[in-house]
Design an enzyme around this catalytic site. Structure first.
Site, PDB file in Angstrom:
ATOM      1  CE  LYS A  51      57.138  15.691  42.236  1.00 43.17           C
ATOM      2  NZ  LYS A  51      56.971  14.376  42.913  1.00 43.17           N
ATOM      3  CB  SER A  79      59.171  11.861  40.897  1.00 42.89           C
ATOM      4  OG  SER A  79      58.206  12.150  41.879  1.00 42.89           O
ATOM      5  CB  SER A 108      58.365  10.683  44.647  1.00 43.09           C
ATOM      6  OG  SER A 108      58.443   9.816  43.544  1.00 43.09           O
TER       7      SER A 108
END
Lengths: 95, 485
Positions: B76, B151, B175
């Site tokens: 990420k 997210s 997330s």
């Protein structure tokens, strides 16, 4: 609670955020909606409840007070917007 | 090759069926030819990946390969990667080349993993749909008109589209778990403090935790073994041994006590999702588990408490972005205040600014007791609910999300509606407990996630429970119809 336009302008100033004039009504609305959501907490009785700052109630771990970092100034300043002689440059502060 | 799990790929590498270089080239070519449809990557690190793959193959030839040597994954874009842009999906860091590696990245590098690139996300991890990314939304491979969740949406989409076998994520309020549910993959949020936060760009420091995202619990176990452990660079990282998560995957579930919180099956839940979750629970009964209804009476406090604590901590953390030392700086500032205000005003997106302002307000003079302190007290009540429940049952199960993936644009105009997407996931971060989401069904062709919650440091138990479920069912092997070989 519902915010006024002036509240949003004050908060934006405190947070050092420039908000465009035409964005103020939108933020006033959405921030008021969010505050209405979080105000649901006010109805909860929290008398004598200890506030929880850390999920495991851990205390701050301390390390020995010895030098552990090497000087990486050049590398760290390589991503800075403006640097001169190893110093970060900003607009003149003292006239 | 693209449809194999990490465990299967590790077997193939060990058997010499293919090299890490061949595997890495195959992943890179899939990303190049197919990611335009999903926008799941912000940066593809081709050169880095090929170099790491060659090094992994040399290690293997020398007889020095470990379990993870040569396995490809993506990080990420919230994790600092030395020499590679680390943007946090923000204009603020669009030009930021990280000068060091996050501990988690370093650990994967040392284990011999190959970094394929950096995945898309909500800006500064603030969002549940990936729509707040400066680089545009990532898209759900099950229906590209829909969000992948957030997210960690790019990580979830890339795995669901079979572009990567696994990726890292972070979870501050759901997330990892919510995008895992919406994309039909497996995601684990570990106990707070289990994985180092060093080099992971901070959102809300008392809630943030990194975790694995993959297709199976077996793969998540392999990843967590690499990621977890003490790190002197993170003062909240816990000094506790890391178990071999793979060793207990096959333990029997005979006598496992499952609790179903009645508050998680109330009005907000789509009935079709409730049905899929109930079906999953019946599978566990077949595996020998017992089920009882439990109550988490303070569940309704989670959303309001979270939306004080997270923005308050974010407003503090994000004050470091000032246009002076790194990141975006506005053109021609007239004075220092103008430099701060315009750099931040132009560098941050709408949702980030909104949360900074909520946090600034909640922490401003005269409001601290009414907001932040009150929220921390509510947090204690929420934690006590879980401690009470987990004294009666071994794991808690329920839905990960109230609805399947929603359409891009559907909730962007109303932040409060977007926040309700995380009603079942936020409470865990407030309590600091570990939780997983595993695929457990479909509603109208879209994946449904089962959330499994355990006690502090019970990651091995969660992985065991999830793995046994995946041995008995095949929801985790389902792939979106659109993906191509």
């Amino acid at each position: 609670m519902a915010l006024e336009r002036s509240d949003v302008e004050k908060i934006a100033h405190l947070a050092r955020l420039q908000i465009r004039e035409d964005e103020v009504p939108g933020y006033t609305q959405t921030l008021s909606d969010i505050l209405a959501l979080v105000d649901q907490l006010q109805a909860t009785d929290t008398t004598d409840v200890e506030p929880m700052a850390h999920p495991l109630d851990a205390v701050q771990r301390l390390r020995a007070d010895v030098v552990s970092e090497t000087n990486q100034r050049e590398q760290l300043q390589s991503v800075a917007p403006a640097v001169e002689n190893g110093l970060f440059l900003v607009p003149r502060v003292i006239e | 090759m693209f449809d194999k799990t990490l465990a299967e790929l590790a077997g193939g590498l060990a058997a010499g069926d293919f090299s890490s270089l061949e595997l890495t080239e195959s992943c890179l070519s899939r990303i190049k030819s197919q990611d335009a449809a999903y926008n799941s990557f912000i940066t593809v690190t081709e050169e880095l990946a090929l170099g790491q793959a060659r090094a992994a193959d040399s290690l293997r030839a020398a007889g020095k390969a470990g379990m993870f040597t040569g396995l490809p994954l993506a990080h990420k874009d919230i994790f600092c990667t030395q020499g590679v842009r680390t943007s946090c999906a923000s204009r603020m860091l669009d030009n930021f080349i990280a000068p060091y590696d996050a501990t988690l990245v370093r650990k994967f590098n040392e284990a011999g993993a190959v970094t394929l690139g950096k995945t898309n996300m909500d800006e500064f991890a603030m969002g549940s749909s990936n729509e707040s990314s400066f680089y545009g939304p990532s898209r759900n491979p099950w229906d590209t008109d829909r969000v992948p969740g957030g997210s960690s949406g790019g990580s979830a989409a890339a795995i669901a589209a079979r572009l990567v076998p696994a990726a890292t994520g972070t979870d501050t309020g759901g997330s990892i778990r919510q995008p895992a549910a919406l994309c039909g993959i497996t995601g684990l949020k570990p106990t707070y403090g289990r994985v180092s936060r060093y080099g992971m760009i901070a959102f809300a420091s008392s809630l943030d935790q990194a975790g694995p995202m993959a297709r199976t619990a077996e793969d998540a176990a392999l990843m967590l073994k690499v990621m977890a452990g003490f790190d002197p660079m993170d003062s909240t990282c816990v000094e506790q041994d890391v178990p071999d998560y793979s060793a207990s995957l096959n333990d029997s579930l005979e006598g496992l006590r499952i609790g179903l919180p009645k508050e998680y099956f109330a009005d907000n839940l789509n009935p079709a999702i409730a049905e899929q979750v109930q079906n999953a629970v019946r599978e566990f009964e077949k595996l020998g588990a017992t089920v009882k209804e439990i109550s988490l009476p303070n569940t309704a406090l989670a959303v309001p408490a979270y939306y004080i604590i997270a923005p308050a901590e974010a407003s503090t953390n994000l004050s470091r972005f000032d246009g002076v030392r790194y990141g975006y700086r506005c053109d021609n500032p007239v004075d220092l205040e103008d430099l701060y205000k315009r750099s931040r005003g132009e560098g941050f997106g709408d949702e980030v600014k909104r949360r900074i302002m909520v946090g600034t307000y909640a922490l401003s003079a005269g409001y601290y007791d009414a907001y932040y302190r009150k929220a921390q007290q509510a947090r204690r009540l929420i934690q006590q609910d879980f401690i009470q429940a987990l004294s009666e049952v071994d794991v808690i199960m329920g839905p990960t999300t109230p609805q399947p993936a929603f359409r891009i644009g559907e909730k962007t105009s109303d932040p409060v509606q977007m926040y309700m997407e995380d009603i079942y996931t936020l409470a865990l971060n407030l309590a600091g407990l570990p939780g997983m989401s595993v695929p457990c069904g479909q509603v109208q062709g879209l994946p449904v996630g089962l959330q499994i919650i355990g006690n502090y440091f019970a990651e091995a138990k969660l992985l065991n429970v999830a793995h046994r479920f995946q041995q008995a069912t095949d929801w985790h092997t389902q792939a979106p119809a659109s993906i191509k070989g």
